[in-house]
Design an enzyme around this catalytic site. Structure first.
Site, PDB file in Angstrom:
ATOM      1  N   SER A  12      -3.455   8.869  19.277  1.00 24.66           N
ATOM      2  CA  SER A  12      -2.193   8.607  18.576  1.00 24.66           C
ATOM      3  C   SER A  12      -1.661   7.214  18.857  1.00 24.66           C
ATOM      4  O   SER A  12      -0.944   6.641  18.028  1.00 24.66           O
ATOM      5  CB  SER A  12      -1.142   9.645  18.977  1.00 24.66           C
ATOM      6  OG  SER A  12      -0.919   9.617  20.379  1.00 24.66           O
ATOM      7  N   HIS A  68       0.158  10.947  25.716  1.00 27.04           N
ATOM      8  CA  HIS A  68      -0.490  10.145  26.755  1.00 27.04           C
ATOM      9  C   HIS A  68      -0.260  10.756  28.128  1.00 27.04           C
ATOM     10  O   HIS A  68       0.719  11.471  28.359  1.00 27.04           O
ATOM     11  CB  HIS A  68       0.089   8.722  26.781  1.00 27.04           C
ATOM     12  CG  HIS A  68      -0.286   7.878  25.600  1.00 27.04           C
ATOM     13  ND1 HIS A  68      -1.165   8.273  24.625  1.00 27.04           N
ATOM     14  CD2 HIS A  68       0.120   6.623  25.247  1.00 27.04           C
ATOM     15  CE1 HIS A  68      -1.292   7.311  23.727  1.00 27.04           C
ATOM     16  NE2 HIS A  68      -0.523   6.298  24.077  1.00 27.04           N
ATOM     17  N   GLN A 101      -4.801   7.455  27.488  1.00 28.97           N
ATOM     18  CA  GLN A 101      -4.026   7.333  26.273  1.00 28.97           C
ATOM     19  C   GLN A 101      -4.729   7.973  25.077  1.00 28.97           C
ATOM     20  O   GLN A 101      -5.888   7.674  24.781  1.00 28.97           O
ATOM     21  CB  GLN A 101      -3.702   5.866  26.006  1.00 28.97           C
ATOM     22  CG  GLN A 101      -2.838   5.276  27.116  1.00 28.97           C
ATOM     23  CD  GLN A 101      -2.477   3.815  26.935  1.00 28.97           C
ATOM     24  OE1 GLN A 101      -2.497   3.049  27.893  1.00 28.97           O
ATOM     25  NE2 GLN A 101      -2.150   3.406  25.727  1.00 28.97           N
ATOM     26  N   CYS A 133       4.647   2.208  24.816  1.00 31.65           N
ATOM     27  CA  CYS A 133       4.755   3.650  25.048  1.00 31.65           C
ATOM     28  C   CYS A 133       4.462   4.039  26.499  1.00 31.65           C
ATOM     29  O   CYS A 133       5.215   4.838  27.100  1.00 31.65           O
ATOM     30  CB  CYS A 133       3.816   4.396  24.112  1.00 31.65           C
ATOM     31  SG  CYS A 133       2.103   3.820  24.155  1.00 31.65           S
ATOM     32  N   ARG A 150       9.414  -8.345  22.798  1.00 35.31           N
ATOM     33  CA  ARG A 150       9.723  -7.641  24.052  1.00 35.31           C
ATOM     34  C   ARG A 150      10.017  -8.552  25.222  1.00 35.31           C
ATOM     35  O   ARG A 150      10.886  -8.258  26.040  1.00 35.31           O
ATOM     36  CB  ARG A 150       8.574  -6.680  24.405  1.00 35.31           C
ATOM     37  CG  ARG A 150       8.482  -5.461  23.500  1.00 35.31           C
ATOM     38  CD  ARG A 150       7.263  -4.627  23.810  1.00 35.31           C
ATOM     39  NE  ARG A 150       7.118  -3.518  22.883  1.00 35.31           N
ATOM     40  CZ  ARG A 150       5.988  -2.850  22.694  1.00 35.31           C
ATOM     41  NH1 ARG A 150       4.899  -3.204  23.367  1.00 35.31           N
ATOM     42  NH2 ARG A 150       5.939  -1.860  21.836  1.00 35.31           N
ATOM     43  N   ARG A 189       0.822  -1.216   0.000  1.00 37.22           N
ATOM     44  CA  ARG A 189       0.000   0.000   0.000  1.00 37.22           C
ATOM     45  C   ARG A 189       0.853   1.261   0.000  1.00 37.22           C
ATOM     46  O   ARG A 189       0.498   2.265  -0.615  1.00 37.22           O
ATOM     47  CB  ARG A 189      -0.926  -0.013   1.218  1.00 37.22           C
ATOM     48  CG  ARG A 189      -1.908   1.154   1.273  1.00 37.22           C
ATOM     49  CD  ARG A 189      -2.780   1.067   2.512  1.00 37.22           C
ATOM     50  NE  ARG A 189      -1.983   1.103   3.730  1.00 37.22           N
ATOM     51  CZ  ARG A 189      -2.476   0.942   4.950  1.00 37.22           C
ATOM     52  NH1 ARG A 189      -3.772   0.705   5.110  1.00 37.22           N
ATOM     53  NH2 ARG A 189      -1.703   1.003   6.007  1.00 37.22           N
ATOM     54  N   ARG A 233      -8.497   4.695  26.877  1.00 37.74           N
ATOM     55  CA  ARG A 233      -8.361   5.565  25.705  1.00 37.74           C
ATOM     56  C   ARG A 233      -9.198   6.817  25.923  1.00 37.74           C
ATOM     57  O   ARG A 233     -10.381   6.731  26.281  1.00 37.74           O
ATOM     58  CB  ARG A 233      -8.840   4.844  24.448  1.00 37.74           C
ATOM     59  CG  ARG A 233      -8.591   5.618  23.157  1.00 37.74           C
ATOM     60  CD  ARG A 233      -7.131   5.584  22.760  1.00 37.74           C
ATOM     61  NE  ARG A 233      -6.710   4.259  22.318  1.00 37.74           N
ATOM     62  CZ  ARG A 233      -5.443   3.898  22.165  1.00 37.74           C
ATOM     63  NH1 ARG A 233      -4.462   4.752  22.423  1.00 37.74           N
ATOM     64  NH2 ARG A 233      -5.137   2.680  21.764  1.00 37.74           N
TER      65      ARG A 233
END
Length: 338
Positions: free
Chosen positions: A158, A240, A155, A128, A98, A37, A233
């Site tokens: 973004s 955040h 949060q 984050c 992670r 894409r 959110r």
């Protein structure tokens, strides 16, 4: 220095370009990669135009020294061997590696040295919300060991990517125009709302996002501290926020905490409630540091301290942290020049 960015067209990929330029990161050759894409798109960097190449299993990473990867966990897992097989250091922004024992999970203000041991050539960039929290916890840990952490995150859109930020703006316009808002990137309408779910729920009732904060904090800080998180959110666009409560082995006074955090790298303390001065997403978006305020004793715990923090999720929560890892490797001469 030959540098690659995988996922160059995404919000974090674009932030990589800005951060690398802002920090005058040494680049002799730059390669951009993306999906079908985004392949063919062109982006300007330091006066030159670069075309996004299709990411595929070939030898395009031959000679690459550092690859910044932010294209999702599935892509990271599929292409890790392709990216690293010629010696590139892969700094990965997804959750794919992670918690792997042989992949360091690094926040330079906390555990930069962990980046030096990377058997698979991969360094993981943490979640984050975890990044911003541990930057603030590390100077407090030096004062007294942190036993427990409770955190509520607020949060921004973004965190779900560039398309989610656009959707939030579209939702506000639609509601104000009396139209039905589009809902694709979130479980519910986010405009004029908050959603107490980020990522999917696990069997213990916590979401994956909340469990990331538990597990990643322990790995980064090499600690036995337990972290209980509630991730929410909220309808801010970028940056955040987190409300954090900690319990330490001995009480830490607010003045001690302010002094320690003010002296620590990557933190700006704004803590003057009498003058209504405290961090907010509106003013921290686009900045490098994590901003801290509302530092005070926890009334419910004699060994407790609580504070509020804000930080740019796309910047310090993603691209900047990864670039700082690369800067550290260069500083100590630990980048295998290919």
């Amino acid at each position: 220095m030959k540098v690659a960015i995988v996922g160059a067209s995404g919000a974090v990929g674009q932030e990589f370009l800005r951060v690398l330029d802002e920090r005058q990161f040494p680049i002799d050759e730059l390669l951009l990669f993306g999906s079908e894409r985004s392949a063919g798109r062109k982006y300007a960097f330091r006066g030159k135009e670069y075309t996004v190449q299709l990411l595929q299993h070939d030898d395009a990473f031959r000679g690459v020294d550092i690859a910044f990867v932010s294209a999702g966990g599935g892509t990271s897992k599929e292409f890790a061997e392709t990216i690293t097989k010629h010696g590139a250091v892969m700094i990965d922004n997804s959750s794919a590696f992670r918690m792997d024992a042989d992949v360091p999970l690094v926040v330079p203000e906390c555990n930069a040295e962990d980046a030096l041991v990377r058997p698979r050539g991969i360094i993981a960039n943490p979640n984050c919300t975890t990044i911003m929290m541990v930057v603030c916890l590390q100077p407090l840990e030096r004062l007294s060991h942190i036993r427990r952490i409770h955190v509520a995150s607020y949060q921004a859109a973004s965190g779900a990517g560039a398309a989610a930020m656009a959707e939030l703006e579209q939702q506000y316009r639609a509601v104000l125009d009396g139209k039905k808002p589009p809902v694709e990137k979130f479980a519910y309408q986010l405009a004029y709302n908050v959603i107490p779910q980020i990522d999917v729920f696990t069997d213990n009732g916590y979401t994956k996002e909340e469990m990331k904060m538990f597990n990643e904090t322990r790995k980064i800080m090499h600690t036995d501290a337990a972290c209980s998180a509630m991730c929410v959110r909220v309808p801010s666009l970028r940056s955040h926020s987190e409300a954090v409560w900690i319990e330490t082995e001995r009480p830490i006074t607010p003045d001690e905490a302010r002094a320690a955090m003010s002296a620590a790298p990557g933190i700006t303390v704004i803590d003057d409630p009498a003058s209504k001065k405290y961090p907010m997403p509106l003013f921290t978006a686009g900045h490098d540091d994590v901003y801290v305020g509302r530092i005070r004793a926890d009334l419910a715990n004699e060994n407790g301290l609580t504070f509020w923090l804000c930080g740019d999720q796309i910047k310090k929560g993603a691209a900047l942290n990864a670039v700082q890892i690369a800067e550290y490797l260069i500083k100590v001469g630990n980048v295998p020049m290919n």
